[in-house]
Write a protein that holds these residues in place. Sequence first.
Motif, PDB file in Angstrom:
ATOM      1  N   TYR A 100     -28.395  -9.761  37.730  1.00  0.00           N
ATOM      2  CA  TYR A 100     -28.327  -9.472  36.300  1.00  0.00           C
ATOM      3  C   TYR A 100     -29.630  -9.887  35.613  1.00  0.00           C
ATOM      4  O   TYR A 100     -30.193  -9.139  34.792  1.00  0.00           O
ATOM      5  CB  TYR A 100     -27.157 -10.215  35.649  1.00  0.00           C
ATOM      6  CG  TYR A 100     -25.792  -9.593  35.855  1.00  0.00           C
ATOM      7  CD1 TYR A 100     -25.525  -8.292  35.439  1.00  0.00           C
ATOM      8  CD2 TYR A 100     -24.754 -10.329  36.432  1.00  0.00           C
ATOM      9  CE1 TYR A 100     -24.267  -7.732  35.601  1.00  0.00           C
ATOM     10  CE2 TYR A 100     -23.494  -9.779  36.606  1.00  0.00           C
ATOM     11  CZ  TYR A 100     -23.250  -8.481  36.191  1.00  0.00           C
ATOM     12  OH  TYR A 100     -22.003  -7.934  36.351  1.00  0.00           O
ATOM     13  N   LYS A 101     -30.107 -11.085  35.939  1.00  0.00           N
ATOM     14  CA  LYS A 101     -31.334 -11.583  35.314  1.00  0.00           C
ATOM     15  C   LYS A 101     -32.520 -10.675  35.626  1.00  0.00           C
ATOM     16  O   LYS A 101     -33.365 -10.408  34.759  1.00  0.00           O
ATOM     17  CB  LYS A 101     -31.624 -13.025  35.766  1.00  0.00           C
ATOM     18  CG  LYS A 101     -30.689 -14.048  35.149  1.00  0.00           C
ATOM     19  CD  LYS A 101     -31.202 -15.463  35.280  1.00  0.00           C
ATOM     20  CE  LYS A 101     -30.978 -16.032  36.643  1.00  0.00           C
ATOM     21  NZ  LYS A 101     -31.291 -17.477  36.712  1.00  0.00           N
TER      22      LYS A 101
ATOM     23  N   LEU B 258     -17.936   0.318  28.096  1.00  0.00           N
ATOM     24  CA  LEU B 258     -18.001  -0.169  29.480  1.00  0.00           C
ATOM     25  C   LEU B 258     -16.678   0.067  30.203  1.00  0.00           C
ATOM     26  O   LEU B 258     -16.654   0.440  31.380  1.00  0.00           O
ATOM     27  CB  LEU B 258     -18.373  -1.653  29.504  1.00  0.00           C
ATOM     28  CG  LEU B 258     -19.840  -1.976  29.242  1.00  0.00           C
ATOM     29  CD1 LEU B 258     -20.030  -3.473  29.005  1.00  0.00           C
ATOM     30  CD2 LEU B 258     -20.724  -1.512  30.399  1.00  0.00           C
ATOM     31  N   LYS B 259     -15.585  -0.122  29.489  1.00  0.00           N
ATOM     32  CA  LYS B 259     -14.265   0.110  30.078  1.00  0.00           C
ATOM     33  C   LYS B 259     -14.103   1.556  30.521  1.00  0.00           C
ATOM     34  O   LYS B 259     -13.533   1.840  31.590  1.00  0.00           O
ATOM     35  CB  LYS B 259     -13.176  -0.261  29.068  1.00  0.00           C
ATOM     36  CG  LYS B 259     -11.764  -0.207  29.636  1.00  0.00           C
ATOM     37  CD  LYS B 259     -10.746  -0.660  28.595  1.00  0.00           C
ATOM     38  CE  LYS B 259      -9.332  -0.606  29.162  1.00  0.00           C
ATOM     39  NZ  LYS B 259      -8.325  -1.034  28.148  1.00  0.00           N
ATOM     40  N   LYS B 260     -14.614   2.486  29.719  1.00  0.00           N
ATOM     41  CA  LYS B 260     -14.549   3.908  30.080  1.00  0.00           C
ATOM     42  C   LYS B 260     -15.289   4.187  31.382  1.00  0.00           C
ATOM     43  O   LYS B 260     -14.974   5.127  32.104  1.00  0.00           O
ATOM     44  CB  LYS B 260     -15.155   4.760  28.961  1.00  0.00           C
ATOM     45  CG  LYS B 260     -14.345   4.796  27.686  1.00  0.00           C
ATOM     46  CD  LYS B 260     -15.102   5.570  26.608  1.00  0.00           C
ATOM     47  CE  LYS B 260     -14.383   5.478  25.266  1.00  0.00           C
ATOM     48  NZ  LYS B 260     -15.171   6.132  24.181  1.00  0.00           N
ATOM     49  N   ARG B 261     -16.279   3.344  31.655  1.00  0.00           N
ATOM     50  CA  ARG B 261     -17.087   3.511  32.867  1.00  0.00           C
ATOM     51  C   ARG B 261     -16.592   2.617  34.011  1.00  0.00           C
ATOM     52  O   ARG B 261     -17.262   2.480  35.031  1.00  0.00           O
ATOM     53  CB  ARG B 261     -18.552   3.206  32.553  1.00  0.00           C
ATOM     54  CG  ARG B 261     -19.206   4.246  31.637  1.00  0.00           C
ATOM     55  CD  ARG B 261     -20.473   3.680  30.988  1.00  0.00           C
ATOM     56  NE  ARG B 261     -21.224   4.698  30.249  1.00  0.00           N
ATOM     57  CZ  ARG B 261     -20.915   5.119  29.032  1.00  0.00           C
ATOM     58  NH1 ARG B 261     -19.837   4.635  28.414  1.00  0.00           N
ATOM     59  NH2 ARG B 261     -21.658   6.027  28.415  1.00  0.00           N
TER      60      ARG B 261
ATOM     61  N   PHE C 136     -22.402  -5.965  45.973  1.00  0.00           N
ATOM     62  CA  PHE C 136     -23.689  -6.027  45.287  1.00  0.00           C
ATOM     63  C   PHE C 136     -23.872  -4.787  44.400  1.00  0.00           C
ATOM     64  O   PHE C 136     -24.340  -4.878  43.262  1.00  0.00           O
ATOM     65  CB  PHE C 136     -24.794  -6.101  46.347  1.00  0.00           C
ATOM     66  CG  PHE C 136     -26.165  -6.386  45.820  1.00  0.00           C
ATOM     67  CD1 PHE C 136     -26.587  -7.682  45.591  1.00  0.00           C
ATOM     68  CD2 PHE C 136     -27.050  -5.337  45.562  1.00  0.00           C
ATOM     69  CE1 PHE C 136     -27.872  -7.946  45.127  1.00  0.00           C
ATOM     70  CE2 PHE C 136     -28.328  -5.587  45.094  1.00  0.00           C
ATOM     71  CZ  PHE C 136     -28.737  -6.894  44.874  1.00  0.00           C
ATOM     72  N   GLU C 137     -23.448  -3.631  44.924  1.00  0.00           N
ATOM     73  CA  GLU C 137     -23.603  -2.370  44.198  1.00  0.00           C
ATOM     74  C   GLU C 137     -22.768  -2.326  42.926  1.00  0.00           C
ATOM     75  O   GLU C 137     -23.141  -1.668  41.949  1.00  0.00           O
ATOM     76  CB  GLU C 137     -23.226  -1.188  45.105  1.00  0.00           C
ATOM     77  CG  GLU C 137     -24.163  -0.955  46.265  1.00  0.00           C
ATOM     78  CD  GLU C 137     -23.975  -1.945  47.407  1.00  0.00           C
ATOM     79  OE1 GLU C 137     -24.882  -2.042  48.268  1.00  0.00           O
ATOM     80  OE2 GLU C 137     -22.912  -2.624  47.444  1.00  0.00           O
ATOM     81  N   ASN C 138     -21.609  -3.025  42.931  1.00  0.00           N
ATOM     82  CA  ASN C 138     -20.771  -3.072  41.734  1.00  0.00           C
ATOM     83  C   ASN C 138     -21.502  -3.757  40.582  1.00  0.00           C
ATOM     84  O   ASN C 138     -21.434  -3.319  39.429  1.00  0.00           O
ATOM     85  CB  ASN C 138     -19.475  -3.843  42.005  1.00  0.00           C
ATOM     86  CG  ASN C 138     -18.556  -3.155  42.996  1.00  0.00           C
ATOM     87  OD1 ASN C 138     -18.049  -3.784  43.908  1.00  0.00           O
ATOM     88  ND2 ASN C 138     -18.342  -1.862  42.834  1.00  0.00           N
ATOM     89  N   ILE C 139     -22.174  -4.849  40.924  1.00  0.00           N
ATOM     90  CA  ILE C 139     -22.888  -5.616  39.900  1.00  0.00           C
ATOM     91  C   ILE C 139     -24.060  -4.805  39.356  1.00  0.00           C
ATOM     92  O   ILE C 139     -24.294  -4.754  38.139  1.00  0.00           O
ATOM     93  CB  ILE C 139     -23.382  -6.958  40.494  1.00  0.00           C
ATOM     94  CG1 ILE C 139     -22.199  -7.769  41.067  1.00  0.00           C
ATOM     95  CG2 ILE C 139     -24.141  -7.760  39.443  1.00  0.00           C
ATOM     96  CD1 ILE C 139     -21.100  -8.073  40.084  1.00  0.00           C
ATOM     97  N   GLU C 140     -24.780  -4.152  40.251  1.00  0.00           N
ATOM     98  CA  GLU C 140     -25.903  -3.313  39.824  1.00  0.00           C
ATOM     99  C   GLU C 140     -25.412  -2.184  38.915  1.00  0.00           C
ATOM    100  O   GLU C 140     -26.024  -1.880  37.884  1.00  0.00           O
ATOM    101  CB  GLU C 140     -26.614  -2.736  41.045  1.00  0.00           C
ATOM    102  CG  GLU C 140     -27.845  -1.922  40.706  1.00  0.00           C
ATOM    103  CD  GLU C 140     -28.527  -1.363  41.949  1.00  0.00           C
ATOM    104  OE1 GLU C 140     -29.563  -0.688  41.779  1.00  0.00           O
ATOM    105  OE2 GLU C 140     -28.014  -1.574  43.068  1.00  0.00           O
ATOM    106  N   TYR C 141     -24.282  -1.578  39.292  1.00  0.00           N
ATOM    107  CA  TYR C 141     -23.708  -0.504  38.486  1.00  0.00           C
ATOM    108  C   TYR C 141     -23.324  -1.016  37.094  1.00  0.00           C
ATOM    109  O   TYR C 141     -23.594  -0.348  36.077  1.00  0.00           O
ATOM    110  CB  TYR C 141     -22.477   0.068  39.184  1.00  0.00           C
ATOM    111  CG  TYR C 141     -21.693   1.035  38.332  1.00  0.00           C
ATOM    112  CD1 TYR C 141     -22.068   2.367  38.220  1.00  0.00           C
ATOM    113  CD2 TYR C 141     -20.567   0.603  37.621  1.00  0.00           C
ATOM    114  CE1 TYR C 141     -21.355   3.253  37.427  1.00  0.00           C
ATOM    115  CE2 TYR C 141     -19.841   1.473  36.823  1.00  0.00           C
ATOM    116  CZ  TYR C 141     -20.242   2.797  36.725  1.00  0.00           C
ATOM    117  OH  TYR C 141     -19.539   3.663  35.929  1.00  0.00           O
ATOM    118  N   ALA C 142     -22.696  -2.196  37.032  1.00  0.00           N
ATOM    119  CA  ALA C 142     -22.266  -2.764  35.748  1.00  0.00           C
ATOM    120  C   ALA C 142     -23.464  -2.998  34.836  1.00  0.00           C
ATOM    121  O   ALA C 142     -23.429  -2.690  33.634  1.00  0.00           O
ATOM    122  CB  ALA C 142     -21.504  -4.065  35.980  1.00  0.00           C
ATOM    123  N   ALA C 143     -24.537  -3.545  35.399  1.00  0.00           N
ATOM    124  CA  ALA C 143     -25.741  -3.819  34.610  1.00  0.00           C
ATOM    125  C   ALA C 143     -26.375  -2.526  34.101  1.00  0.00           C
ATOM    126  O   ALA C 143     -26.760  -2.420  32.930  1.00  0.00           O
ATOM    127  CB  ALA C 143     -26.736  -4.612  35.450  1.00  0.00           C
TER     128      ALA C 143
END
Length: 376
Positions: free
Chosen positions: A259-260, A305-308, A354-361
């Motif tokens: 995230y950082k 974000l919820k929609k995504r 890892f990909e989930n976090i990247e997607y969220a960001a």
Amino acid sequence: MFNNIQLDSPNLGDKEKEYLIKCIESGYVSTAGPFVPEFERRFAEFLNVNHCVSVQSGTAALHMALYELGIKDGDEVIVPAITFVATVNPIVYCGATPVFVDVDKDTWNIDPREIEKAITPKTKAIIPVHLYGNPCDMDKIMEIAMKNNIYVIEDATESLGALYKGKMTGTIGHIGCFSFNGNKVITTGGGGMISLNNEEWASHIRFLVNQARDIAQGYYHSEIGFNYRMTNLEASLGIAQLERLQEFLEKKRMYFELYKEIFNGIEEITVQKEYEGAESSAWLPSVKIDCKKVGMTIPQIQDELKKRGVPTRRIFNPIVDFPPYKEYKKGNYFNSYEIFENGLNLPGSTLNAFENIEYAAKALLNILNIKREVNI
């Protein structure tokens, strides 16, 4: 869209099943049995403290810490304006008065300068909260406490595994308190732990949480006690989770660093900062968004974000706004309100890839219409 992105769900697997089955087959499922003392021993070993006493919740841990230190009617306890309400309720259970102070604008933790301003002859304790796993400025807090002869009870409920200058949070103050709720770094389903080095306090707390029962005399109770004991079922789950703790911490810190990296240099988004010498447990990665600049409120951002498929959570509301605590609203809580109005918890569960976090960001950047190439 990535499916099943998790905000703070627990990570349970074969090891947890194995230990729970072992507990059930032993017949020791309630409060008497070998799993509770074993969990306490291992937890103390991990923290490098002399004593740990398990209880039914982080709230119970804080209540017992205050009770053991003699906090009572007429006393004052200094707390940050931003925390979960469970930090504050036990103060009132003891008949004492919570004194709310503002937090640091960058770390979001209780501001030592505000602590000093709030001290009166009635002040008996400070409860620094390592918010979202981020350690407080414990050197300054302990210096203030020693100078004024005040107890420090660390609310480490969110910060298991976090470090401040090489020391575990929950081991720096006079007493530390942890939570094992389902969304914490490790879970026992519920439950909590008290950590300390004072043998007399530990022995007395252990006595109190078992209804103050003098077992040598059967059902004899010399004091008013509490039914705050952890069960063996919970402890067996805790042992399994403790064996996986390093795995969890590594993942959470990796997510936090991602995230950082993605948000680095973006003026509209700032990540909760750590003090020099501190290392967060990264329980819940948290950011502050310049809502005026982006032209959206936090609830609007959450909806998008919820929609995504990205779950989020708002930063804790300043407690002085809650009906039971409005009478204690005495000072200026500018930073607390600014963080609440602009702050957001992002997915940090170790169930995520890892990909989930990247997607969220990236989803957050997209919603805020911030164009940036992100190469990970």
